[in-house]
Design an enzyme around this catalytic site. Structure first.
Site, PDB file in Angstrom:
ATOM      1  N   ASN A 138     -49.379  19.560   5.855  1.00 52.15           N
ATOM      2  CA  ASN A 138     -49.342  18.852   4.571  1.00 52.15           C
ATOM      3  C   ASN A 138     -47.927  18.335   4.292  1.00 52.15           C
ATOM      4  O   ASN A 138     -47.727  17.190   3.909  1.00 52.15           O
ATOM      5  CB  ASN A 138     -49.791  19.812   3.464  1.00 52.15           C
ATOM      6  CG  ASN A 138     -49.999  19.124   2.122  1.00 52.15           C
ATOM      7  OD1 ASN A 138     -50.589  18.063   2.048  1.00 52.15           O
ATOM      8  ND2 ASN A 138     -49.495  19.735   1.068  1.00 52.15           N
ATOM      9  N   HIS A 146     -58.546  23.526  -2.577  1.00 54.11           N
ATOM     10  CA  HIS A 146     -57.362  23.908  -1.792  1.00 54.11           C
ATOM     11  C   HIS A 146     -56.436  24.842  -2.572  1.00 54.11           C
ATOM     12  O   HIS A 146     -55.574  25.484  -1.963  1.00 54.11           O
ATOM     13  CB  HIS A 146     -56.642  22.689  -1.189  1.00 54.11           C
ATOM     14  CG  HIS A 146     -55.739  21.904  -2.092  1.00 54.11           C
ATOM     15  ND1 HIS A 146     -56.119  20.729  -2.695  1.00 54.11           N
ATOM     16  CD2 HIS A 146     -54.460  22.111  -2.480  1.00 54.11           C
ATOM     17  CE1 HIS A 146     -55.119  20.242  -3.403  1.00 54.11           C
ATOM     18  NE2 HIS A 146     -54.101  21.065  -3.299  1.00 54.11           N
ATOM     19  N   ASP A 148     -54.884  14.728  -4.944  1.00 53.40           N
ATOM     20  CA  ASP A 148     -53.993  14.202  -3.904  1.00 53.40           C
ATOM     21  C   ASP A 148     -53.425  12.866  -4.347  1.00 53.40           C
ATOM     22  O   ASP A 148     -53.809  12.318  -5.385  1.00 53.40           O
ATOM     23  CB  ASP A 148     -54.767  14.040  -2.585  1.00 53.40           C
ATOM     24  CG  ASP A 148     -53.900  14.269  -1.349  1.00 53.40           C
ATOM     25  OD1 ASP A 148     -52.712  14.591  -1.511  1.00 53.40           O
ATOM     26  OD2 ASP A 148     -54.420  14.131  -0.232  1.00 53.40           O
ATOM     27  N   ASN A 157     -49.497  19.187  -9.381  1.00 53.13           N
ATOM     28  CA  ASN A 157     -50.563  18.606 -10.197  1.00 53.13           C
ATOM     29  C   ASN A 157     -51.939  18.939  -9.632  1.00 53.13           C
ATOM     30  O   ASN A 157     -52.951  18.754 -10.315  1.00 53.13           O
ATOM     31  CB  ASN A 157     -50.436  17.073 -10.237  1.00 53.13           C
ATOM     32  CG  ASN A 157     -49.679  16.560 -11.439  1.00 53.13           C
ATOM     33  OD1 ASN A 157     -48.708  15.822 -11.296  1.00 53.13           O
ATOM     34  ND2 ASN A 157     -50.116  16.950 -12.627  1.00 53.13           N
ATOM     35  N   SER A 158     -52.010  19.408  -8.411  1.00 57.89           N
ATOM     36  CA  SER A 158     -53.293  19.723  -7.791  1.00 57.89           C
ATOM     37  C   SER A 158     -54.128  20.592  -8.713  1.00 57.89           C
ATOM     38  O   SER A 158     -53.653  21.604  -9.220  1.00 57.89           O
ATOM     39  CB  SER A 158     -53.081  20.486  -6.483  1.00 57.89           C
ATOM     40  OG  SER A 158     -52.728  19.599  -5.470  1.00 57.89           O
ATOM     41  N   ASP A 172     -63.015  18.625  -3.444  1.00 64.79           N
ATOM     42  CA  ASP A 172     -61.898  19.558  -3.616  1.00 64.79           C
ATOM     43  C   ASP A 172     -61.953  20.268  -4.986  1.00 64.79           C
ATOM     44  O   ASP A 172     -61.076  20.084  -5.829  1.00 64.79           O
ATOM     45  CB  ASP A 172     -60.573  18.807  -3.433  1.00 64.79           C
ATOM     46  CG  ASP A 172     -59.436  19.738  -3.047  1.00 64.79           C
ATOM     47  OD1 ASP A 172     -59.607  20.970  -3.189  1.00 64.79           O
ATOM     48  OD2 ASP A 172     -58.376  19.256  -2.612  1.00 64.79           O
ATOM     49  N   ASN A 225     -56.197  14.060   4.802  1.00 63.55           N
ATOM     50  CA  ASN A 225     -55.192  14.472   3.820  1.00 63.55           C
ATOM     51  C   ASN A 225     -54.192  13.341   3.569  1.00 63.55           C
ATOM     52  O   ASN A 225     -53.741  12.707   4.510  1.00 63.55           O
ATOM     53  CB  ASN A 225     -54.471  15.715   4.376  1.00 63.55           C
ATOM     54  CG  ASN A 225     -53.568  16.390   3.362  1.00 63.55           C
ATOM     55  OD1 ASN A 225     -53.751  16.265   2.159  1.00 63.55           O
ATOM     56  ND2 ASN A 225     -52.585  17.131   3.860  1.00 63.55           N
TER      57      ASN A 225
HETATM   58  N1  ARG Z   1     -52.196  16.887  -0.010  1.00 67.38           N
HETATM   59  C1  ARG Z   1     -52.557  17.876  -0.976  1.00 67.38           C
HETATM   60  C2  ARG Z   1     -51.395  18.183  -1.889  1.00 67.38           C
HETATM   61  O1  ARG Z   1     -50.289  18.373  -1.448  1.00 67.38           O
HETATM   62  C3  ARG Z   1     -52.994  19.168  -0.345  1.00 67.38           C
HETATM   63  C4  ARG Z   1     -54.252  19.025   0.387  1.00 67.38           C
HETATM   64  C5  ARG Z   1     -54.570  20.257   1.188  1.00 67.38           C
HETATM   65  N2  ARG Z   1     -55.545  19.905   2.209  1.00 67.38           N
HETATM   66  C6  ARG Z   1     -55.257  19.771   3.520  1.00 67.38           C
HETATM   67  N3  ARG Z   1     -56.166  19.273   4.311  1.00 67.38           N
HETATM   68  N4  ARG Z   1     -54.089  20.140   4.026  1.00 67.38           N
HETATM   69  O2  ARG Z   1     -51.570  18.294  -3.083  1.00 67.38           O
END
Ligand code: ARG
Length: 720
Positions: free
Chosen positions: A325, A83, A672, A654-655, A219, A210
């Site tokens: 999100n 992502h 996540d 942190n992603s 991911d 998500n």
């Molecule tokens: N929830 C994740 C974050 O904020 C982002 C994931 C993106 N994927 C999605 N299906 N919207 O770090």
């Protein structure tokens, strides 16, 4: 919480993993102070080594600006989340070569393609404490002068640091202005996409899964850093060569199981753990619920105006993903605040702190600072409320472009060093790219639908919360109703020329008089709002200047008080490198629910409907059916682990962070947190906070068996 556990209780726990999550996003410099706990939790590396940012393993950790990543080969190979790299996959996709749908794999280095414009890899090369230089003599200044002086010093320090060509520097503020650190980073500008699995792996579960567990998302993606043949940072050029990092991580193909030590090194964006009661009350009593409702309507508005399958939907896909999100995150935060009783807990914490202050007369100045900070919080809350609808009502994309361009023309009249940040020479590449990107993100029909939604909210606000300059420019009166609005907006979209990229770019060179004489409706509106907006900005800076004078004292009180309780205070996240550590574990987020720590390949098949977002590639489903696990199986689950859960303390930014085992080997990527965790941005809930990682064994299994990326596996140091 852990600190008060008795020795007997600790011993009783040794055999089983702890049940509560580990709070703390520590700066690398803090790690020696918690060396004992790091070792007790399972770290096998020397904790001291972790505080050397240019040594191993920290020297392998990089920032993409917004996401985190790490080097995994001596040839500049970088691993991050799907992502985080998806914009680059999208950028390179065409109708014939849809890499989002099919995945992208460069079989050779020559086949690697440029990442989306503006993509960067930042490699930290030095840190310097610049607190004294930033703060010297500022205590005596008025709030506005204090703010201006600090800002100017930050710009000057940054500029000096950037005299070294190819470096992008940044001064980070810790503890509300108590400490400042200059971060010098090599700015890799030639970033290439190497490999990204298909959306049906990399975004498996989409927005439905998500922020959720159980999770089965692949991911992960790979970039490569390129530099000029002499090793300096350079724009994309064919003769550029892979960057050779001083350190890279080894990738583990085995080993991780329930209870094992894990840590994450990355760049968490922002948290509000030390927010005052007044700030918490305003956020959760008004701001978050109001915005969450608006976000829901906003998403619906875009979906209606840009139906699935339309060209417009393509342009708004990334915005929709972002809004979805964010909306789900806010919903989780609101839910979590109710669950933990956030407001009452914060009130209780403040009362305890007040008791600690009252216990010693020499602490009285803390009490004074906190009282003033509370008054400031009330004022800030009122200001935020007043500008909420105006802020939304000025969201149209071409209005934003006109406002930035007009501002640039004004800022350009000042010497570069004194221009507002965002308008200095160092900012103009990103400025230009922003104007260009509008091409792929703007559709007049959708933009107008969004504007109508926001204006509808705006005209319902009481007179005191309306902005006369805005009302006048748009022709809004107290009698204006929703039904009148579409007619008022038609001419904006019919008569503007800002929809044209060349026109927008050419205006980067225009002087203020050109804007003031323009009859483009969005430019006219931008010019009409300019003075009001500067007034808002001045007011915000005055508040920020007061905060700079008060918050360090409040944070000092927190630090002293927590130390007296045997706790080490860590600073709120601020997009600088942090380390969080703990163990692989499941959890029980709410009554009647038990989360297991690992998900398996079979879970993919169970979820699969053949319809997006549960449409794994047939090849993958066949491999799962055949139980073709290769060497990536985890015995305790009789399958290949897909995602795993830990008790680490992370947040947005942190992603893409490397998840490391006790030896500092890469065992996965953080991507996540659970829905029940997101409120930890405000108040860490050890019972429910869990982070979600993609397991390195799943990454390798997909690369090896599904996508045929053996060359990349060979390029990395795989450890069994
Ligand atoms: N929830 C994740 C974050 O904020 C982002 C994931 C993106 N994927 C999605 N299906 N919207 O770090």
């Amino acid at each position: 919480m852990r600190k008060t556990t008795t020795v007997a209780a600790l011993l009783a726990c040794v055999a089983s993993a702890p049940l509560a999550a580990k709070e703390g996003m520590f700066t690398p410099q803090q790690l020696p102070e918690i060396a004992d706990d790091l070792r007790a939790t399972g770290l096998e590396l020397d904790p001291e080594a972790l505080s050397d940012l240019t040594g191993f393993p920290m020297g392998a950790i990089v920032s993409l600006g917004g996401c985190s990543a790490s080097f995994v080969s001596p040839e500049g190979l970088v691993v991050t989340n799907h992502h985080c790299a998806r914009g680059s996959v999208q950028y390179n996709s065409t109708a014939e070569n849809n890499y989002l749908e099919n995945g992208f794999l460069a079989k050779t280095k020559g086949a690697e393609v440029p990442a989306a414009p503006g993509s960067r890899i930042y490699v930290t090369t030095a840190l310097t404490d610049v607190t004294d230089r930033v703060r010297a003599g500022t205590d005596a200044l008025s709030p506005t002068d204090r703010y201006d002086t600090v800002e100017q010093r930050l710009k000057d320090i940054t500029a000096e640091c950037e005299e070294k060509a190819g470096y992008r520097c940044q001064v980070a503020n810790f503890y509300g202005g108590a400490e400042y650190t200059l971060i010098e980073r090599l700015e890799v500008r030639d970033v290439r996409l190497v490999y990204a699995p298909a959306d049906s792996v990399g975004k498996y579960g989409g927005d439905i899964d998500n922020w959720m567990w159980p999770r089965h998302t692949g991911d992960f993606s790979f970039y490569r850093a390129y530099v000029a043949p002499d090793g300096s940072a350079a724009d994309y050029a064919e003769e550029n060569v892979p960057y050779q990092p001083e350190h890279h991580l080894k990738v583990s193909a085995s080993g991780l199981d329930k209870g094992d030590f894990v840590m994450v090194a990355g760049y968490p964006g922002s948290t509000s753990r030390y927010a005052l009661l007044a700030e918490v009350e305003n956020t959760f009593g008004w701001n978050y619920p109001t915005f969450q409702t608006l976000l829901t309507e906003w998403i619906g508005t875009i979906e209606d105006a840009a139906p699935a399958g339309s060209d417009a939907r393509v342009k708004y896909e990334s915005r929709l993903a972002g809004l979805n999100n964010y909306e789900k995150n806010l919903r989780g935060q609101i839910d979590g605040a109710r669950r933990v009783g956030l407001v009452d807990r914060r009130r209780a914490r403040e009362a305890e702190l007040a008791r600690w202050i009252a216990a010693d007369p020499s602490r009285a100045n803390y009490g004074t600072a906190i009282a003033q900070l509370n008054a400031l919080a009330e004022e800030s809350a009122q200001a935020a409320r007043t500008s909420f609808w105006y802020g939304n009502a000025t969201r149209p994309q071409l209005l934003g472009a006109a406002q930035r361009l007009y501002r640039l023309s004004k800022e350009r009249e000042k010497p570069n060093a004194q221009r507002e940040s965002g308008y200095q020479d160092r900012d103009l590449t990103f400025f230009r790219q922003g104007l260009q990107a509008l091409d792929r993100r703007y559709d007049p029909v959708v933009d107008k639908a969004e504007w109508l939604l926001f204006l509808n909210g705006y005209i319902q606000q009481p007179a005191a919360e309306r902005v006369p300059a805005f009302d006048k420019a748009l022709g809004l009166t107290p009698q204006t109703t929703a039904a009148d609005l579409p007619g008022l907006l038609d001419s904006y979209y019919a008569d503007t020329t800002l929809g044209d990229t060349e026109t927008r770019l050419a205006l980067m060179e225009a002087d203020p008089a050109t804007f003031e004489a323009s009859d483009d409706p969005f430019i006219e509106l931008a010019v009409a709002l300019y003075d009001y907006d500067r007034g808002l900005e001045d007011a915000a800076e005055e508040l920020a200047g007061r905060s700079l004078a008060l918050r360090p004292a409040y944070m000092d009180a927190i630090t002293q008080w927590q130390r007296s309780e045997g706790q080490l205070t860590y600073p709120d996240a601020n997009s600088t490198l942090r380390i969080t550590y703990g163990n692989v574990m499941g959890g029980s987020p709410f009554d009647g629910m038990q989360y297991l720590p690992f998900t398996t390949l079979e879970g993919i098949t169970q979820k699969d409907t053949g319809e997006e977002p549960f449409n794994a590639p047939q090849r993958e489903l066949d491999l799962i059916e055949a139980k073709d696990y290769g060497k990536y199986e985890l015995d305790s689950i009789n399958s290949v682990p897909v995602n795993f859960m830990s008790d680490l303390d992370v947040t947005g930014g942190n992603s893409g962070s490397a998840t490391l085992n006790a030896k500092g080997q890469l065992v996965g990527l953080l991507f996540d947190g659970t829905f029940e965790s997101v409120n930890s941005d405000w108040d860490f809930d050890p019972r429910t906070t869990r982070s979600i990682h993609v397991d390195s064994r799943y990454m390798l299994w997909v690369m090896d068996k599904v996508d045929g990326a053996q060359a990349l596996i060979e390029e990395m140091d795989i450890v069994e």
